[in-house]
Design a protein around this motif. Structure first.
Motif, PDB file in Angstrom:
ATOM      1  N   SER A 141       2.206   9.560  -6.634  1.00  0.00           N
ATOM      2  CA  SER A 141       2.559  10.982  -6.612  1.00  0.00           C
ATOM      3  C   SER A 141       3.797  11.288  -7.459  1.00  0.00           C
ATOM      4  N   GLN A 142       4.380  10.243  -8.085  1.00  0.00           N
ATOM      5  CA  GLN A 142       5.610  10.447  -8.871  1.00  0.00           C
ATOM      6  C   GLN A 142       5.374  10.238 -10.372  1.00  0.00           C
ATOM      7  N   LEU A 143       4.842   9.074 -10.714  1.00  0.00           N
ATOM      8  CA  LEU A 143       4.536   8.749 -12.104  1.00  0.00           C
ATOM      9  C   LEU A 143       3.407   7.747 -12.087  1.00  0.00           C
ATOM     10  N   ASP A 144       2.276   8.100 -12.670  1.00  0.00           N
ATOM     11  CA  ASP A 144       1.132   7.202 -12.624  1.00  0.00           C
ATOM     12  C   ASP A 144       1.054   6.302 -13.849  1.00  0.00           C
ATOM     13  N   GLN A 145       1.139   6.877 -15.032  1.00  0.00           N
ATOM     14  CA  GLN A 145       0.958   6.122 -16.262  1.00  0.00           C
ATOM     15  C   GLN A 145       1.881   6.654 -17.338  1.00  0.00           C
ATOM     16  N   LEU A 146       2.411   5.753 -18.137  1.00  0.00           N
ATOM     17  CA  LEU A 146       3.329   6.116 -19.210  1.00  0.00           C
ATOM     18  C   LEU A 146       3.128   5.154 -20.372  1.00  0.00           C
ATOM     19  N   ILE A 147       3.044   5.677 -21.580  1.00  0.00           N
ATOM     20  CA  ILE A 147       3.052   4.803 -22.737  1.00  0.00           C
ATOM     21  C   ILE A 147       4.286   3.905 -22.665  1.00  0.00           C
ATOM     22  N   PHE A 148       4.107   2.603 -22.891  1.00  0.00           N
ATOM     23  CA  PHE A 148       5.234   1.686 -22.727  1.00  0.00           C
ATOM     24  C   PHE A 148       5.820   1.242 -24.064  1.00  0.00           C
ATOM     25  N   ALA A 149       5.292   1.767 -25.168  1.00  0.00           N
ATOM     26  CA  ALA A 149       5.878   1.482 -26.478  1.00  0.00           C
ATOM     27  C   ALA A 149       7.097   2.381 -26.653  1.00  0.00           C
ATOM     28  N   ALA A 150       8.284   1.774 -26.532  1.00  0.00           N
ATOM     29  CA  ALA A 150       9.569   2.482 -26.693  1.00  0.00           C
ATOM     30  C   ALA A 150       9.842   3.507 -25.598  1.00  0.00           C
ATOM     31  N   TYR A 151       9.145   3.402 -24.447  1.00  0.00           N
ATOM     32  CA  TYR A 151       9.475   4.157 -23.242  1.00  0.00           C
ATOM     33  C   TYR A 151       9.553   3.162 -22.091  1.00  0.00           C
ATOM     34  N   ALA A 166       0.829  -1.205   0.000  1.00  0.00           N
ATOM     35  CA  ALA A 166       0.000   0.000   0.000  1.00  0.00           C
ATOM     36  C   ALA A 166       0.865   1.258   0.000  1.00  0.00           C
ATOM     37  N   ALA A 167       1.954   1.248   0.762  1.00  0.00           N
ATOM     38  CA  ALA A 167       2.844   2.409   0.803  1.00  0.00           C
ATOM     39  C   ALA A 167       3.529   2.634  -0.540  1.00  0.00           C
ATOM     40  N   ALA A 168       3.916   1.539  -1.202  1.00  0.00           N
ATOM     41  CA  ALA A 168       4.561   1.667  -2.508  1.00  0.00           C
ATOM     42  C   ALA A 168       3.605   2.258  -3.532  1.00  0.00           C
ATOM     43  N   ILE A 169       2.355   1.863  -3.482  1.00  0.00           N
ATOM     44  CA  ILE A 169       1.351   2.416  -4.393  1.00  0.00           C
ATOM     45  C   ILE A 169       1.183   3.915  -4.148  1.00  0.00           C
ATOM     46  N   ALA A 170       1.105   4.299  -2.886  1.00  0.00           N
ATOM     47  CA  ALA A 170       0.919   5.718  -2.557  1.00  0.00           C
ATOM     48  C   ALA A 170       2.104   6.556  -3.031  1.00  0.00           C
ATOM     49  N   ARG A 171       3.324   6.054  -2.814  1.00  0.00           N
ATOM     50  CA  ARG A 171       4.517   6.800  -3.254  1.00  0.00           C
ATOM     51  C   ARG A 171       4.524   6.963  -4.768  1.00  0.00           C
ATOM     52  N   ALA A 221       2.808   2.158 -14.149  1.00  0.00           N
ATOM     53  CA  ALA A 221       3.853   2.416 -13.157  1.00  0.00           C
ATOM     54  C   ALA A 221       3.381   2.132 -11.738  1.00  0.00           C
ATOM     55  N   ILE A 222       2.143   2.462 -11.414  1.00  0.00           N
ATOM     56  CA  ILE A 222       1.631   2.210 -10.061  1.00  0.00           C
ATOM     57  C   ILE A 222       1.529   0.707  -9.807  1.00  0.00           C
ATOM     58  N   ALA A 223       1.034  -0.038 -10.792  1.00  0.00           N
ATOM     59  CA  ALA A 223       0.947  -1.489 -10.641  1.00  0.00           C
ATOM     60  C   ALA A 223       2.332  -2.111 -10.509  1.00  0.00           C
ATOM     61  N   CYS A 224       3.287  -1.615 -11.300  1.00  0.00           N
ATOM     62  CA  CYS A 224       4.644  -2.145 -11.207  1.00  0.00           C
ATOM     63  C   CYS A 224       5.277  -1.836  -9.847  1.00  0.00           C
ATOM     64  N   ALA A 225       4.966  -0.676  -9.280  1.00  0.00           N
ATOM     65  CA  ALA A 225       5.473  -0.350  -7.946  1.00  0.00           C
ATOM     66  C   ALA A 225       4.929  -1.320  -6.910  1.00  0.00           C
ATOM     67  N   ALA A 226       3.648  -1.676  -7.048  1.00  0.00           N
ATOM     68  CA  ALA A 226       3.065  -2.671  -6.145  1.00  0.00           C
ATOM     69  C   ALA A 226       3.761  -4.015  -6.310  1.00  0.00           C
ATOM     70  N   ALA A 227       4.028  -4.403  -7.558  1.00  0.00           N
ATOM     71  CA  ALA A 227       4.708  -5.668  -7.809  1.00  0.00           C
ATOM     72  C   ALA A 227       6.128  -5.658  -7.254  1.00  0.00           C
ATOM     73  N   ALA A 228       6.806  -4.525  -7.384  1.00  0.00           N
ATOM     74  CA  ALA A 228       8.159  -4.420  -6.838  1.00  0.00           C
ATOM     75  C   ALA A 228       8.152  -4.607  -5.324  1.00  0.00           C
ATOM     76  N   ALA A 229       7.151  -4.039  -4.666  1.00  0.00           N
ATOM     77  CA  ALA A 229       7.036  -4.220  -3.215  1.00  0.00           C
ATOM     78  C   ALA A 229       6.739  -5.670  -2.874  1.00  0.00           C
ATOM     79  N   ASN A 230       5.902  -6.326  -3.669  1.00  0.00           N
ATOM     80  CA  ASN A 230       5.609  -7.733  -3.448  1.00  0.00           C
ATOM     81  C   ASN A 230       6.863  -8.585  -3.592  1.00  0.00           C
ATOM     82  N   LEU A 231       7.659  -8.323  -4.632  1.00  0.00           N
ATOM     83  CA  LEU A 231       8.893  -9.083  -4.821  1.00  0.00           C
ATOM     84  C   LEU A 231       9.855  -8.856  -3.661  1.00  0.00           C
TER      85      LEU A 231
END
Length: 429
Positions: free
Chosen positions: A65-75, A57-62, A309-319
């Motif tokens: 406020s930094q980066l929510d969504q980004l096109i992932f084609a070549a970024y 939950a803390a990783a999602i909150a952080r 990015a928010i979902a990946c932050a949650a996954a990073a915390a899970n790992l």
């Protein structure tokens, strides 16, 4: 006022109660009417460490406020890179087998499987374009399988009530008989014969079939399935959407068989169950077959929210939780607690065919109308709801797949309700 919401896997014509959940913590769901439910199925098999796990939950909150969504084609962004590296480090490994080396993100188990199928077919298509192999397009599946509800995933699942309305959309597959006890060799012989015709890939739910009835088969059979595919050059795809993240007692079910699949789909517990994310892992040859100076040879698949990015932050915390905490010890303790209580239930005449794999337990209610559409299922759901439990039987099969934080008292409550259900419904015709 009637709600405008159309709920999944819900027959609204039955007017069954639809509780409103306002808060969740650990293994408990708190209802709008002040009641609580023990979440005995991890909210459709996704919640691993518990609801609202503080680190996740803390990783999602952080991240929000930094980066929510980004096109992932070549970024790209740091959370996606971190999770991809972590997944590769944690993926199954075995001597003499190519390692999983690349990660493609999606947003659900169904789409992770769709990606796996498209990777496999793209691999053979591109090899054929280069004159390196004959084109292959046939997919082999295991009887009673379920891989999701998108068109490709339905096509490789068991045909029946799940997908009858969409039969015109589904492609043909080759079906290998399930390796039930005593039928293991028949399964392997059928796979050997089917692989001789050079299909593109064989996809399985490793060790246990989920929606197909929590059907369990042994690790040596899984190992031999993969070996048969290797001998014939058939791609082996493991659908670890449900079995991954410790459900079977190991991080991934394939570990128990010493199998490294060519392609592996993961989802559900990848974020600890906090937010949707999925990934499809592939070996280097699968990736390399799509690499070219020809722009037409790229892998044509994406969604708007790929690698959010928010979902990946949650996954990073899970790992990080998996790396830094004794999750497997919790799982082993939970599995022992389930086994002890299940043993007490097996003598009840209302139940049959008890089975367990890791933290997954299932038992069949003796009923005249067995199967997914058993009339017993809605009555059992209502009964468990009245007893403060979220349990959702698969027809006459009652299963348990709780978060790893469920405690002994909560397990006692669950099994007491199972016994009470046997007393209430066992004598009825």
């Amino acid at each position: 006022m009637t709600s405008p919401v159309w709920h999944p896997f819900t027959q609204h014509g039955l007017n069954e109660p639809i509780p409103e959940v306002v808060r969740a913590q650990g293994a408990l769901l708190h209802l709008a009417d002040g009641g609580t439910l023990i979440d005995g199925i991890a909210s459709w098999w996704v919640t691993t460490h518990g609801h609202c796990e503080p680190r996740i939950a803390a990783a999602i909150a952080r991240q929000a406020s930094q980066l929510d969504q980004l096109i992932f084609a070549a970024y790209t962004h740091a959370p996606a890179e971190e999770v991809a590296s972590g997944l590769i480090d944690m993926a199954p490994r075995a001597e003499g087998q190519p390692e999983l080396a690349h990660v493609f993100y999606s947003d659900s188990g169904s789409t992770a499987v769709e990606v796996a199928l498209k990777m496999a077919l793209g691999y053979w298509h591109n090899l054929a374009l280069d004159g390196l192999a004959d084109a292959r397009s046939r997919i082999l599946v295991l009887e009673h399988s379920y891989h999701g509800d998108t068109i490709g995933a339905m096509s490789i699942g068991e045909r029946g009530v799940y997908n009858a309305a969409w039969t015109p959309l589904l492609f043909d597959v080759g079906t290998i008989p399930f390796p039930a006890t005593g039928q293991e060799q028949a399964c392997l012989d059928a796979l050997e014969a089917a692989c001789a015709d050079k299909p593109a890939a064989f996809i399985v739910e490793p060790l246990i079939l989920g929606a197909g009835g929590m059907l369990i088969y042994p690790a040596p059979v899984l190992r031999e399935m993969a070996a048969i595919c290797r001998r014939h050059g058939v791609l082996f795809i493991a659908d670890e959407v449900m079995t991954g993240w410790g459900r079977t007692g190991t991080l991934f079910a394939c570990e128990q068989a010493g199998v490294v699949p060519d392609i592996m789909a993961v989802a559900k517990g990848i974020t600890g169950g906090a937010i949707p994310l999925a990934a499809t892992l592939a070996t280097a040859p699968i990736f390399d077959a799509h690499v070219s100076t020809d722009r037409a040879r790229l892998f044509y698949h994406s969604s708007s929210y790929t690698a959010n990015a928010i979902a990946c932050a949650a996954a990073a915390a899970n790992l990080a939780i998996w790396r830094e905490e004794d999750v497997l010890v919790r799982i082993a303790t939970l599995a022992d607690g389930i086994a002890m209580r299940l043993a007490r239930l097996t003598t009840h005449p209302a139940f049959a065919n008890p089975r367990q794999l890791g933290t997954i337990m299932a038992i069949d209610f003796v009923a005249p109308d067995a199967g997914y559409l058993s009339d017993l299922a809605p009555r059992l759901r209502s009964f468990f709801l009245e007893h403060g439990l979220l349990l959702r039987p698969l027809g006459n099969t009652i299963y348990l797949m709780p978060p790893y934080c469920v405690d002994a008292d909560q397990l006692d409550t669950i099994f007491a309700a199972l016994h009470a259900a046997g007393e209430k419904f066992g004598a009825q015709p």
